[in-house]
Write a protein that holds these residues in place. Structure first.
Motif, PDB file in Angstrom:
ATOM      1  N   ARG A 140       0.826  -1.204   0.000  1.00  0.00           N
ATOM      2  CA  ARG A 140       0.000   0.000   0.000  1.00  0.00           C
ATOM      3  C   ARG A 140       0.864   1.259   0.000  1.00  0.00           C
ATOM      4  NH1 ARG A 140      -2.229  -1.031   6.079  1.00  0.00           N
ATOM      5  NH2 ARG A 140      -0.511  -0.090   7.246  1.00  0.00           N
ATOM      6  N   ASN A 141       0.318   2.293  -0.619  1.00  0.00           N
ATOM      7  CA  ASN A 141       0.955   3.620  -0.658  1.00  0.00           C
ATOM      8  C   ASN A 141       2.355   3.578  -1.274  1.00  0.00           C
ATOM      9  OD1 ASN A 141      -1.358   4.496   0.632  1.00  0.00           O
ATOM     10  ND2 ASN A 141      -0.407   4.614   2.654  1.00  0.00           N
ATOM     11  N   ASN A 142       2.564   2.701  -2.236  1.00  0.00           N
ATOM     12  CA  ASN A 142       3.843   2.639  -2.945  1.00  0.00           C
ATOM     13  C   ASN A 142       3.735   3.356  -4.288  1.00  0.00           C
ATOM     14  OD1 ASN A 142       5.369   0.592  -1.160  1.00  0.00           O
ATOM     15  ND2 ASN A 142       3.467  -0.499  -1.620  1.00  0.00           N
ATOM     16  N   GLU A 180      -3.291  -1.809  -2.363  1.00  0.00           N
ATOM     17  CA  GLU A 180      -4.070  -0.706  -1.812  1.00  0.00           C
ATOM     18  C   GLU A 180      -3.353   0.635  -1.990  1.00  0.00           C
ATOM     19  OE1 GLU A 180      -6.490  -1.138   2.085  1.00  0.00           O
ATOM     20  OE2 GLU A 180      -4.547  -0.274   2.682  1.00  0.00           O
ATOM     21  N   ASN A 181      -3.995   1.562  -2.685  1.00  0.00           N
ATOM     22  CA  ASN A 181      -3.513   2.946  -2.819  1.00  0.00           C
ATOM     23  C   ASN A 181      -2.106   3.042  -3.387  1.00  0.00           C
ATOM     24  OD1 ASN A 181      -5.939   3.890  -1.679  1.00  0.00           O
ATOM     25  ND2 ASN A 181      -5.103   3.718   0.398  1.00  0.00           N
ATOM     26  N   ASN A 182      -1.797   2.203  -4.363  1.00  0.00           N
ATOM     27  CA  ASN A 182      -0.497   2.263  -5.030  1.00  0.00           C
ATOM     28  C   ASN A 182      -0.618   3.052  -6.324  1.00  0.00           C
ATOM     29  OD1 ASN A 182       1.093   0.431  -3.237  1.00  0.00           O
ATOM     30  ND2 ASN A 182      -0.485  -1.032  -3.871  1.00  0.00           N
ATOM     31  N   LEU A 183       0.440   3.776  -6.664  1.00  0.00           N
ATOM     32  CA  LEU A 183       0.461   4.609  -7.858  1.00  0.00           C
ATOM     33  C   LEU A 183       1.366   4.002  -8.914  1.00  0.00           C
ATOM     34  CD1 LEU A 183      -0.081   7.291  -9.428  1.00  0.00           C
ATOM     35  CD2 LEU A 183       1.934   8.234  -8.238  1.00  0.00           C
ATOM     36  N   ASP A 188       4.417  18.273  -4.974  1.00  0.00           N
ATOM     37  CA  ASP A 188       3.358  19.047  -5.625  1.00  0.00           C
ATOM     38  C   ASP A 188       2.633  18.197  -6.656  1.00  0.00           C
ATOM     39  OD1 ASP A 188       3.959  21.259  -4.112  1.00  0.00           O
ATOM     40  OD2 ASP A 188       5.310  22.130  -5.619  1.00  0.00           O
ATOM     41  N   LEU A 189       3.396  17.429  -7.406  1.00  0.00           N
ATOM     42  CA  LEU A 189       2.778  16.556  -8.399  1.00  0.00           C
ATOM     43  C   LEU A 189       1.903  15.506  -7.726  1.00  0.00           C
ATOM     44  CD1 LEU A 189       2.463  15.531 -11.308  1.00  0.00           C
ATOM     45  CD2 LEU A 189       4.589  14.224 -10.992  1.00  0.00           C
ATOM     46  N   LEU A 190       2.414  14.905  -6.633  1.00  0.00           N
ATOM     47  CA  LEU A 190       1.620  13.897  -5.933  1.00  0.00           C
ATOM     48  C   LEU A 190       0.348  14.499  -5.341  1.00  0.00           C
ATOM     49  CD1 LEU A 190       4.325  11.770  -4.063  1.00  0.00           C
ATOM     50  CD2 LEU A 190       3.197  11.276  -6.228  1.00  0.00           C
ATOM     51  N   SER A 191       0.452  15.709  -4.832  1.00  0.00           N
ATOM     52  CA  SER A 191      -0.737  16.362  -4.271  1.00  0.00           C
ATOM     53  C   SER A 191      -1.799  16.575  -5.340  1.00  0.00           C
ATOM     54  CB  SER A 191      -0.350  17.704  -3.642  1.00  0.00           C
ATOM     55  OG  SER A 191       0.489  17.506  -2.531  1.00  0.00           O
ATOM     56  N   SER A 192      -1.363  16.936  -6.549  1.00  0.00           N
ATOM     57  CA  SER A 192      -2.320  17.142  -7.635  1.00  0.00           C
ATOM     58  C   SER A 192      -3.025  15.846  -8.026  1.00  0.00           C
ATOM     59  CB  SER A 192      -1.608  17.738  -8.854  1.00  0.00           C
ATOM     60  OG  SER A 192      -0.743  16.784  -9.459  1.00  0.00           O
ATOM     61  N   LEU A 193      -2.399  14.708  -7.684  1.00  0.00           N
ATOM     62  CA  LEU A 193      -2.990  13.399  -7.983  1.00  0.00           C
ATOM     63  C   LEU A 193      -3.694  12.799  -6.758  1.00  0.00           C
ATOM     64  CD1 LEU A 193       0.035  11.881  -9.976  1.00  0.00           C
ATOM     65  CD2 LEU A 193      -2.079  12.819 -10.932  1.00  0.00           C
ATOM     66  N   ASN A 194      -3.772  13.606  -5.671  1.00  0.00           N
ATOM     67  CA  ASN A 194      -4.384  13.151  -4.418  1.00  0.00           C
ATOM     68  C   ASN A 194      -3.700  11.901  -3.856  1.00  0.00           C
ATOM     69  OD1 ASN A 194      -6.428  15.176  -4.317  1.00  0.00           O
ATOM     70  ND2 ASN A 194      -7.575  14.036  -5.884  1.00  0.00           N
TER      71      ASN A 194
END
Length: 707
Positions: free
Chosen positions: A623-625, A644-647, A668-674
């Motif tokens: 998750r979150n990777n 779970e929640n991987n990009l 900033d880029l990750l924030s724009s992708l939530n």
């Protein structure tokens, strides 16, 4: 070779002493400090015999209960200390808490303790000896040195083993080399030369196998009276050689071993093995090479020792004029700590040993700080038992086996060792025994391995077996260069190994990351039921075999493993799984628990998930990777695998400092992708400056990262 205990100083004889003695009397120069915050007494020595005398003085002080406040130090003046024996430190040579015994180099100098010789008597080879085994095409390139002039006695035939050999499957041999067969060898300007071999590079393959089956499993057959069929070799010349060894991966590509040749049958293209010692048998197509053949001394950098006559033959890689040519000899460690306490070794260079260099058995608070271990045939340091031992800011290079071996803590009661390996540099290890001789081997409970740089190993960087072990802030690259079915970090075979934390490490350029070849190589391999591992905040960059079967993280049959907040960049596969069937898992777990090696009540309290050991098998979580420019995120993941929640992305804006070898994330880029991703403290990974490591080559590190 003798082992000398410093308590028997009166019987010391026969030491070869090269350093000049600078004392006007038989006593040691002593300096006394009145500063309560510093060592209160220093013994200044300039030869190995005076080092022994200083230790005898410390023993006398201990026997009288007169160890000075602040401790005592032995200061080695500039120079080379040639040893031929082992010093054993016992409790009587120990310090006390806040009153340590320190052995160190003089300020601003580095003393060298060596177990070998520098050779200066090489002469161009003359054919008058009638040695018909030397290749006539290179006669004018060969030099020869008579080692008898340096006091080197005839040696017995060369014998080696390796992880896959049955000859090292017996119990440890304690002081007697710790599973290490001595390997004297030649070094030219600090670089190890090549024992004459065929082929000069790479491997050839077994063309056929004959022999009797001793025992059999579904995976391999143990054999005796083995004869190997070999093609493409000059067996007529080999038949004249007295001591041929074959080094190979005889069945599995994760288990190498050496075989002695009993006889060569040129007319049939066969060789008969003396012991047939491979623990996993032999197979047609297995890769191997032959070594220790004078007839194959035909390439620059090769050498051969006529052990019976102490004659060393050498084909130098360049002119020997003004070159430093050294030969390792001593088969025994220089120091053994036998239940000693509070002894610190600082800023000393150890080299030219044919076996292990320094060994610690039991005791407490032995520290090895700012030292180097190089040009030797065994391990740099082995630690077996005790508490609170530390290896910090040391360099380990050109060793025949691994860097540091740790065995400590108590798995039965989960008592921690407190062992630390920190801020060390490891390169070009496992040159003799290629597999399962990592930079750091860690067995037991409660070790911390941190801030190290590991590179250029044929097999793993870490082998970890046990509980509550932390691997953090390390940089690992260019490992798994020769072996297969392995990880840069490898752990195997017990679902009760729990509490392993692998965080904030940088794994890059692992195995065949850029080309076809061996297929089962990855950064982290959790093999055969390993469970409950937390893999957090790592960077995996080009960290598995090209189009292979393993991802950067490979899970084989385990459960309860959590892989979160990691970066997988340009990996063929991010995470791979090899699920197990329920019955296979149940049988395997039962076989482990039946050994009764642990207290299940204690383990259930420390690791609550172990109460459900036989439930939810193959369930692991990722998750979150971030998976950046990976061909596949998951491979062979079972239905119970939690993704779970991987990009997954190939956006080049994600790592703005990638050209500098830095994986800082564009938040900033990750924030724009939530995407919620915790930044990895990349700047803290790897080596750091301290009182013992004064400089770091940023150019080398950048080069390694950009390959």
């Amino acid at each position: 070779m003798k082992t000398i205990s410093v308590s028997n100083f009166s019987v010391l004889v026969g030491f070869l002493i090269l350093a000049k003695i600078v004392f006007a009397s038989e006593g040691l120069i002593t300096e006394i400090s009145k500063n309560k915050d510093k060592i209160s007494r220093s013994l200044i020595v300039s030869s190995f015999s005076e080092l022994v005398k200083a230790l005898a003085e410390i023993e006398e002080l201990n026997n009288k209960g007169a160890l000075p406040d602040g401790g005592i130090e032995i200061v080695l003046t500039e120079g080379t200390y040639k040893i031929s024996e082992t010093l054993i430190f016992k409790r009587t040579h120990s310090g006390e808490e806040n009153r340590p015994v320190i052995i160190r180099s003089k300020d601003d100098f580095r003393a060298k303790i060596i177990g070998g010789i520098e050779i200066k008597n090489f002469k161009k080879f003359s054919d008058t000896s009638g040695n018909e085994r030397i290749n006539k095409a290179v006669l004018d390139k060969i030099y020869v040195a008579d080692l008898k002039e340096y006091g080197v006695s005839p040696l017995p035939p060369l014998e080696l083993a390796g992880f896959g050999s049955q000859r090292v499957r017996d119990s440890d041999r304690s002081y007697d080399n710790y599973r290490t067969f001595p390997y004297p060898e030649l070094f030219f300007n600090g670089t190890p030369m090549i024992l004459a071999r065929y082929p000069n590079n790479g491997f050839i393959n077994v063309a056929g196998v004959e022999g009797e089956v001793v025992s059999e499993t579904p995976h391999y057959k143990v054999m005796k009276n083995v004869v190997l069929k070999i093609q493409g070799c000059s067996l007529i010349n080999w038949a004249k050689e007295p001591n041929i060894l074959l080094h190979g991966y005889w069945h599995f590509d994760w288990a190498d071993s050496y075989e002695l040749v009993e006889s060569v049958i040129p007319e049939e293209g066969k060789v008969k093995l003396k012991d047939s010692s491979s623990a996993y048998g032999y197979r047609e197509g297995a890769r191997f090479y032959a070594l220790n053949l004078l007839c194959e001394l035909d390439s620059p950098g090769e050498w051969y020792l006529d052990r019976e006559n102490s004659l060393l033959y050498f084909y130098p890689p360049e002119s020997i004029e003004n070159a430093t040519i050294e030969f390792s000899i001593s088969e025994k460690p220089v120091f053994i700590f036998d239940n000693a306490k509070h002894v610190y070794i600082e800023n000393i260079d150890f080299s030219l040993f044919a076996g292990n260099i320094l060994q610690i058995f039991g005791g407490k608070d032995i520290k090895v700080l700012g030292c180097s271990f190089s040009k030797s045939g065994g391990y740099g340091i082995t630690i077996d038992g005790g508490y609170g031992h530390t290896v910090q800011s040391c360099d380990f290079t050109y060793l025949g086996k691994g860097g540091v071996s740790l065995r400590g803590g108590d798995r039965k009661i989960l008592e921690k060792s407190g062992f630390i390996v920190d801020n060390c540099y490891f390169s070009d290890l496992a040159r003799v025994d290629k597999t399962y001789n990592p930079a750091v081997y860690a067995y037991g409970v409660g070790h911390t391995i941190s801030h190290n740089l590991i590179r250029n190993n044929p097999s793993s960087a870490f082998r970890v077996d046990g509980n509550d072990i932390t691997i953090e802030y390390n940089e690992i690259c260019n490992v798994l260069k020769e072996s297969d079915d392995q990880g840069a970090l490898d752990t195997w075979g017990n679902p009760t190994y729990r509490g392993l934390v692998i965080r904030h490490n940088f794994w890059h350029h692992i195995g065949n990351w850029d080309k076809e070849g061996l297929k089962m190589q990855g950064a982290i391999r959790l093999d055969d039921s390993i469970s409950g591992v937390h893999i957090y905040g790592n960077v995996f960059y080009k960290a598995c075999a090209y189009d292979g079967f393993f991802g950067a993280v490979q899970i084989h049959g385990g459960k309860d493993n959590l892989i979160e907040n990691n970066i997988f960049a340009e990996c063929s596969v991010g995470i791979s799984c090899t699920p197990w069937a329920k019955q296979y898992w149940d049988d395997f777990v039962k076989s482990i628990l039946d050994k009764q090696e642990i207290d299940m009540n204690l383990y259930s309290s420390r690791y609550p998930e172990i109460k459900e050991l036989n439930e939810n098998i193959n369930k692991n979580i990722a998750r979150n990777n971030i998976f950046w420019r990976c061909k596949r995120m998951l491979l062979r993941a079972p239905s119970v695998f939690v993704n779970e929640n991987n990009l997954e992305t190939d956006d080049v804006r994600l790592f703005p400092k990638l050209t500098e070898g830095i994986f800082d994330v564009n938040q900033d880029l990750l924030s724009s992708l939530n995407i919620n991703f915790e930044s990895i403290p990349f700047e803290k990974i790897g080596l750091y400056i301290d009182n013992y490591r004064k400089t770091i080559s940023k150019e080398l590190i950048l080069q390694l990262r950009k390959e």
